[in-house]
Design an enzyme around this catalytic site. Structure first.
Site, PDB file in Angstrom:
ATOM      1  N   HIS A  83      -9.557  50.099 -27.119  1.00  0.00           N
ATOM      2  CA  HIS A  83     -10.246  48.866 -26.742  1.00  0.00           C
ATOM      3  C   HIS A  83     -10.007  48.510 -25.278  1.00  0.00           C
ATOM      4  O   HIS A  83     -10.795  47.796 -24.673  1.00  0.00           O
ATOM      5  CB  HIS A  83      -9.778  47.698 -27.609  1.00  0.00           C
ATOM      6  CG  HIS A  83     -10.027  47.880 -29.066  1.00  0.00           C
ATOM      7  ND1 HIS A  83     -11.285  48.132 -29.578  1.00  0.00           N
ATOM      8  CD2 HIS A  83      -9.189  47.860 -30.128  1.00  0.00           C
ATOM      9  CE1 HIS A  83     -11.198  48.247 -30.897  1.00  0.00           C
ATOM     10  NE2 HIS A  83      -9.940  48.094 -31.261  1.00  0.00           N
ATOM     11  N   HIS A 108      -3.859  44.228 -19.047  1.00  0.00           N
ATOM     12  CA  HIS A 108      -4.903  45.174 -19.435  1.00  0.00           C
ATOM     13  C   HIS A 108      -6.206  44.774 -18.766  1.00  0.00           C
ATOM     14  O   HIS A 108      -6.260  43.748 -18.080  1.00  0.00           O
ATOM     15  CB  HIS A 108      -5.036  45.197 -20.963  1.00  0.00           C
ATOM     16  CG  HIS A 108      -5.477  43.876 -21.507  1.00  0.00           C
ATOM     17  ND1 HIS A 108      -4.603  42.937 -21.999  1.00  0.00           N
ATOM     18  CD2 HIS A 108      -6.707  43.309 -21.594  1.00  0.00           C
ATOM     19  CE1 HIS A 108      -5.271  41.862 -22.384  1.00  0.00           C
ATOM     20  NE2 HIS A 108      -6.559  42.063 -22.140  1.00  0.00           N
ATOM     21  N   HIS A 110     -10.749  44.765 -18.486  1.00  0.00           N
ATOM     22  CA  HIS A 110     -12.075  44.734 -19.102  1.00  0.00           C
ATOM     23  C   HIS A 110     -13.110  45.074 -18.033  1.00  0.00           C
ATOM     24  O   HIS A 110     -13.012  44.591 -16.902  1.00  0.00           O
ATOM     25  CB  HIS A 110     -12.385  43.342 -19.655  1.00  0.00           C
ATOM     26  CG  HIS A 110     -11.429  42.884 -20.711  1.00  0.00           C
ATOM     27  ND1 HIS A 110     -11.634  43.116 -22.051  1.00  0.00           N
ATOM     28  CD2 HIS A 110     -10.247  42.227 -20.623  1.00  0.00           C
ATOM     29  CE1 HIS A 110     -10.622  42.612 -22.741  1.00  0.00           C
ATOM     30  NE2 HIS A 110      -9.761  42.066 -21.900  1.00  0.00           N
ATOM     31  N   HIS A 127      -6.268  40.975 -17.379  1.00  0.00           N
ATOM     32  CA  HIS A 127      -5.619  39.909 -18.143  1.00  0.00           C
ATOM     33  C   HIS A 127      -4.121  40.173 -18.197  1.00  0.00           C
ATOM     34  O   HIS A 127      -3.689  41.195 -18.736  1.00  0.00           O
ATOM     35  CB  HIS A 127      -6.182  39.847 -19.569  1.00  0.00           C
ATOM     36  CG  HIS A 127      -7.585  39.357 -19.625  1.00  0.00           C
ATOM     37  ND1 HIS A 127      -8.418  39.600 -20.686  1.00  0.00           N
ATOM     38  CD2 HIS A 127      -8.295  38.615 -18.730  1.00  0.00           C
ATOM     39  CE1 HIS A 127      -9.597  39.025 -20.444  1.00  0.00           C
ATOM     40  NE2 HIS A 127      -9.551  38.432 -19.264  1.00  0.00           N
ATOM     41  N   THR A 193      -9.521  37.265 -26.594  1.00  0.00           N
ATOM     42  CA  THR A 193     -10.922  37.704 -26.547  1.00  0.00           C
ATOM     43  C   THR A 193     -11.182  38.880 -27.472  1.00  0.00           C
ATOM     44  O   THR A 193     -12.266  39.451 -27.470  1.00  0.00           O
ATOM     45  CB  THR A 193     -11.354  38.084 -25.109  1.00  0.00           C
ATOM     46  OG1 THR A 193     -10.608  39.237 -24.691  1.00  0.00           O
ATOM     47  CG2 THR A 193     -11.117  36.944 -24.140  1.00  0.00           C
ATOM     48  N   THR A 194     -10.162  39.267 -28.223  1.00  0.00           N
ATOM     49  CA  THR A 194     -10.306  40.337 -29.218  1.00  0.00           C
ATOM     50  C   THR A 194      -9.800  39.805 -30.560  1.00  0.00           C
ATOM     51  O   THR A 194      -8.992  38.871 -30.588  1.00  0.00           O
ATOM     52  CB  THR A 194      -9.478  41.579 -28.830  1.00  0.00           C
ATOM     53  OG1 THR A 194      -8.108  41.204 -28.656  1.00  0.00           O
ATOM     54  CG2 THR A 194      -9.986  42.214 -27.538  1.00  0.00           C
TER      55      THR A 194
HETATM   56 ZN   LIG Z   1      -8.182  40.890 -22.283  1.00  0.00          ZN
END
Ligand SMILES: [Zn+2]
Length: 242
Positions: A83, A108, A110, A127, A193-194
């Protein structure tokens, strides 16, 4: 042969660790963002009223306190959970806000950005995820524009892990390498957000973007094989402070 076997075992192990909740989700299709809340009772918050990301706009003027960053350099590990690509933090890095210490757990990425600022999307967003002693979360978000290469990413992604892989970082990296020099920020209440999309997360979005090279952004997008941004969510009654 041993190497191959090792890789397979690592893949199985890491999948077991990273999908602890055991429910498969994705960024598109049947298991995509519109259906996250239906995939598991534990993902119910994904339909909540205080979800992230959002389009940050219609700001309310506020006297936002300075965030105190106490980040340390150190060698750590980088993993790809399918992810995102995540760097686990070395213990000892933290921020202070609201009189509370939040320890840095991991950071991590995005691509493209999850949050928008005044409707603007950025090619990548970092993030930095922090937790206090009670498990409350604070996320510092940093937008990347395309430009000069980022030195921190150069070290972190020297050997970009494929999905399911985890490896030690060869050189010491400081989380400050992915912070802008000026740390003014926007603030709102949001969520992960996940899945499980847990709410009650302090979101601290840096106003100033930093740069990564076209090659670095493409390298990340390539190893993910798909965009890994959740679409923006309704702001509802939440103020976005600046
Ligand atoms: Zn994130």
């Amino acid at each position: 042969m041993f190497k191959l076997l090792f890789a397979v075992v690592m893949l199985l192990l890491s999948n077991a660790v990273f999908s602890a909740e055991g429910v498969h989700w994705e960024y598109s299709g049947e298991a995509g963002p519109d259906n996250w809340a239906k995939l598991s009772p534990e993902f119910g918050a994904c339909n909540g009223k205080n979800q992230s990301p959002i389009n940050l706009a219609g700001f309310i003027e506020a006297e936002l306190e300075h965030i105190t960053f106490n980040y340390k350099a150190g060698t750590s590990e980088v993993l790809n959970n399918g992810h995102t690509v995540q760097i686990n933090a070395v213990p000892g890095s933290s921020i202070s806000i609201d009189g509370i210490q939040f320890d840095l757990k991991q950071f991590h990425f995005h691509a493209p950005s999850e949050n928008l600022i005044n409707g603007k999307s950025y090619p990548m967003e970092a993030h930095l995820v922090h937790a206090d002693k009670d498990g409350n979360l604070a996320v510092v978000a940093v937008m990347f524009s395309e430009g000069e290469k980022n030195r921190g990413l150069e070290k972190a992604w020297g050997q970009m892990p494929e999905a399911g892989m985890k490896q030690a970082l060869a050189s010491s990296i400081s989380p400050t390498e992915i912070l802008p020099p000026h740390r003014n920020y926007y603030r709102f209440n949001g969520s992960l957000t996940t899945p499980p999309c847990s709410e009650g997360v302090r979101w601290l979005v840096m106003k100033h973007s930093i740069t990564a090279s076209k090659e670095q952004i493409e390298k990340f997008a390539h190893v993910m094989h798909h965009p890994n941004n959740r679409p923006v969510q309704q702001v509802n009654a939440r103020p976005v402070l600046k």
